[in-house]
Design a protein around this motif. Sequence first.
Motif, mmCIF file in Angstrom:
data_model
loop_
_atom_site.group_PDB
_atom_site.id
_atom_site.type_symbol
_atom_site.label_atom_id
_atom_site.label_comp_id
_atom_site.label_asym_id
_atom_site.label_seq_id
_atom_site.Cartn_x
_atom_site.Cartn_y
_atom_site.Cartn_z
ATOM 1 N N ASP A 59 0.776 -1.417 0.126
ATOM 2 C CA ASP A 59 -0.185 0.186 0.134
ATOM 3 C C ASP A 59 0.849 1.238 -0.049
ATOM 4 N N ALA A 60 2.305 1.027 0.296
ATOM 5 C CA ALA A 60 3.112 2.277 0.212
ATOM 6 C C ALA A 60 3.649 2.339 -1.162
ATOM 7 N N GLY A 61 3.490 1.372 -1.956
ATOM 8 C CA GLY A 61 4.150 1.218 -3.236
ATOM 9 C C GLY A 61 5.542 0.831 -3.158
ATOM 10 N N ARG A 62 6.060 0.186 -2.258
ATOM 11 C CA ARG A 62 7.583 -0.292 -2.159
ATOM 12 C C ARG A 62 7.714 -1.927 -2.489
ATOM 13 N N LEU A 63 8.615 -2.376 -2.348
ATOM 14 C CA LEU A 63 8.854 -3.635 -3.007
ATOM 15 C C LEU A 63 9.182 -4.644 -1.741
ATOM 16 N N ILE A 64 8.574 -5.801 -1.651
ATOM 17 C CA ILE A 64 8.748 -6.731 -0.633
ATOM 18 C C ILE A 64 10.121 -7.183 -0.737
ATOM 19 N N GLY A 65 10.778 -7.519 0.371
ATOM 20 C CA GLY A 65 12.216 -8.022 0.568
ATOM 21 C C GLY A 65 12.538 -9.290 -0.543
ATOM 22 N N ASP A 66 13.880 -9.333 -0.872
ATOM 23 C CA ASP A 66 14.182 -10.170 -2.043
ATOM 24 C C ASP A 66 14.057 -11.557 -1.452
ATOM 25 N N ASP A 67 14.393 -11.903 -0.158
ATOM 26 C CA ASP A 67 14.488 -13.122 0.324
ATOM 27 C C ASP A 67 13.165 -13.827 0.288
ATOM 28 N N MET A 69 10.606 -12.678 -1.499
ATOM 29 C CA MET A 69 10.002 -13.071 -2.996
ATOM 30 C C MET A 69 10.595 -14.309 -3.708
ATOM 31 N N ILE A 70 12.063 -14.313 -3.419
ATOM 32 C CA ILE A 70 12.736 -15.377 -4.037
ATOM 33 C C ILE A 70 12.106 -16.945 -3.567
ATOM 34 N N GLY A 71 11.792 -16.786 -2.113
ATOM 35 C CA GLY A 71 11.177 -18.059 -1.633
ATOM 36 C C GLY A 71 9.816 -18.371 -2.081
ATOM 37 N N ILE A 72 9.059 -17.308 -2.293
ATOM 38 C CA ILE A 72 7.746 -17.312 -2.923
ATOM 39 C C ILE A 72 7.837 -17.862 -4.375
ATOM 40 N N ALA A 73 8.728 -17.417 -5.200
ATOM 41 C CA ALA A 73 8.982 -17.688 -6.537
ATOM 42 C C ALA A 73 9.382 -19.262 -6.730
ATOM 43 N N ARG A 74 10.221 -19.648 -5.791
ATOM 44 C CA ARG A 74 11.056 -20.985 -5.668
ATOM 45 C C ARG A 74 9.705 -21.992 -5.517
ATOM 46 N N PRO A 92 11.218 -11.509 -12.109
ATOM 47 C CA PRO A 92 11.862 -10.647 -11.052
ATOM 48 C C PRO A 92 11.758 -9.120 -11.201
ATOM 49 N N ARG A 93 12.212 -8.366 -10.164
ATOM 50 C CA ARG A 93 11.675 -7.217 -9.917
ATOM 51 C C ARG A 93 13.019 -6.514 -9.334
ATOM 52 N N SER A 94 14.114 -7.075 -9.213
ATOM 53 C CA SER A 94 15.331 -6.418 -8.502
ATOM 54 C C SER A 94 16.409 -7.411 -9.280
ATOM 55 N N LEU A 95 17.616 -6.888 -9.281
ATOM 56 C CA LEU A 95 18.891 -7.651 -9.866
ATOM 57 C C LEU A 95 18.962 -8.951 -8.806
ATOM 58 N N PRO A 96 19.181 -8.967 -7.710
ATOM 59 C CA PRO A 96 19.199 -10.384 -6.844
ATOM 60 C C PRO A 96 18.043 -11.187 -7.411
ATOM 61 N N GLN A 97 16.764 -10.835 -7.617
ATOM 62 C CA GLN A 97 15.732 -11.682 -7.898
ATOM 63 C C GLN A 97 16.021 -12.232 -9.485
ATOM 64 N N ALA A 98 16.529 -11.443 -10.109
ATOM 65 C CA ALA A 98 16.856 -11.811 -11.743
ATOM 66 C C ALA A 98 18.172 -12.964 -11.621
ATOM 67 N N GLU A 99 19.003 -12.855 -10.775
ATOM 68 C CA GLU A 99 20.156 -13.809 -10.481
ATOM 69 C C GLU A 99 19.487 -14.874 -9.907
ATOM 70 N N ALA A 100 18.595 -14.923 -9.022
ATOM 71 C CA ALA A 100 18.045 -16.004 -8.339
ATOM 72 C C ALA A 100 17.416 -16.847 -9.410
ATOM 73 N N SER A 175 14.667 0.315 -8.959
ATOM 74 C CA SER A 175 14.964 -0.971 -8.689
ATOM 75 C C SER A 175 14.749 -2.113 -9.819
ATOM 76 N N THR A 176 13.770 -1.823 -10.697
ATOM 77 C CA THR A 176 13.393 -3.023 -11.431
ATOM 78 C C THR A 176 13.897 -2.521 -12.934
ATOM 79 N N ALA A 177 14.024 -1.404 -13.476
ATOM 80 C CA ALA A 177 14.451 -0.930 -14.860
ATOM 81 C C ALA A 177 15.864 -1.445 -14.983
ATOM 82 N N PRO A 178 16.867 -1.388 -14.099
ATOM 83 C CA PRO A 178 18.001 -1.985 -14.291
ATOM 84 C C PRO A 178 18.083 -3.362 -14.741
ATOM 85 N N ILE A 179 17.109 -4.230 -14.389
ATOM 86 C CA ILE A 179 17.156 -5.489 -14.664
ATOM 87 C C ILE A 179 16.756 -5.719 -16.290
ATOM 88 N N VAL A 180 16.274 -4.653 -16.853
ATOM 89 C CA VAL A 180 16.237 -4.553 -18.254
ATOM 90 C C VAL A 180 17.739 -4.733 -18.958
#
Length: 217
Positions: A59-67, A69-74, A92-100, A175-180
């Motif tokens: 609701d604040a428009g921020r991102l949930i932590g990578d750990d 989200m990576i667990g949810i995706a896995r 993914p929505r961040s570089l750590p997520q893309a690498e994961a 946070s997300t545009a860099p993964i392009v």
Amino acid sequence: MESAPVRLVMLGPPGAGKGTQGARFARQRGVPWISTGEILRQEVQAGTPIGRAAKVIMDAGRLIGDDIMIGIARDRLERQDAAQGFVLDGFPRSLPQAEALDTLVDDRSPLVVVDIEVPVETLITRLRARKICRNCGWNAAPGVEACAKCGGPLVQRSDDNIDVVRERLRIYERSTAPIVEYYRDRPTYRSVDGDQTLDAVAADIAAAVASVVGSRR
Ligand code: AP5
Ligand code: MG
């Protein structure tokens, strides 16, 4: 003859059409549409601990932590129905997520990455107008008065008010545009003009995928 499964990653800013197009493409190909935003909204609706913590951040428009989200995706990608392909929307929505993600998928078929590009004014107009079903989250077409799936009432998504939309767009740029850039040099990366009719965008996405993996599933 079956060819390799389609593993499609939909990139794009809030309002680009990832959900609309991702769900449609997945339905046509018979693969699951995996939206991490939808998974989180279901957790919120169910009142789980993850949902309660996520709601404040969403609701604040921020991102949930990578750990988290990576667990949810896995967990979701390990389910049997994703073995024959999937459409990922919002991850993914961040570089750590893309690498994961690269470590979560095997190399039987490449990730096809489609980036939907839409001008920011159009994104804001779309998000301010969007209505979803309060009960099941269905994304309503313009002019529709009740949910076509369950008949429930239509409401604004809780993160679609203008202040939160602007914050989501800021976070996307940061946070997300860099993964392009992370994906752009891959032979499986395509960009699509998302500022067209729904059918035209869908046709361009299908053509983009076909240009990578062929038109068969
Ligand atoms: P999420 O649900 O993924 O939201 P988002 O990325 O902000 O994207 P939207 O769902 O708003 O837009 P969309 O691209 O799906 O567009 P849509 O098809 O609906 O994430 C929500 C939150 O969850 C995040 O802010 C974050 O807090 C959290 N989260 C989720 N994943 C996360 C992750 N991996 N890491 C960390 N946090 C995460 O279309 C928008 C509207 O436009 C609709 O009304 C549609 O009908 C209309 N429309 C679409 N295409 C067209 C067209 N061609 N012409 C006219 N209208 C159109
Ligand atoms: Mg969406």
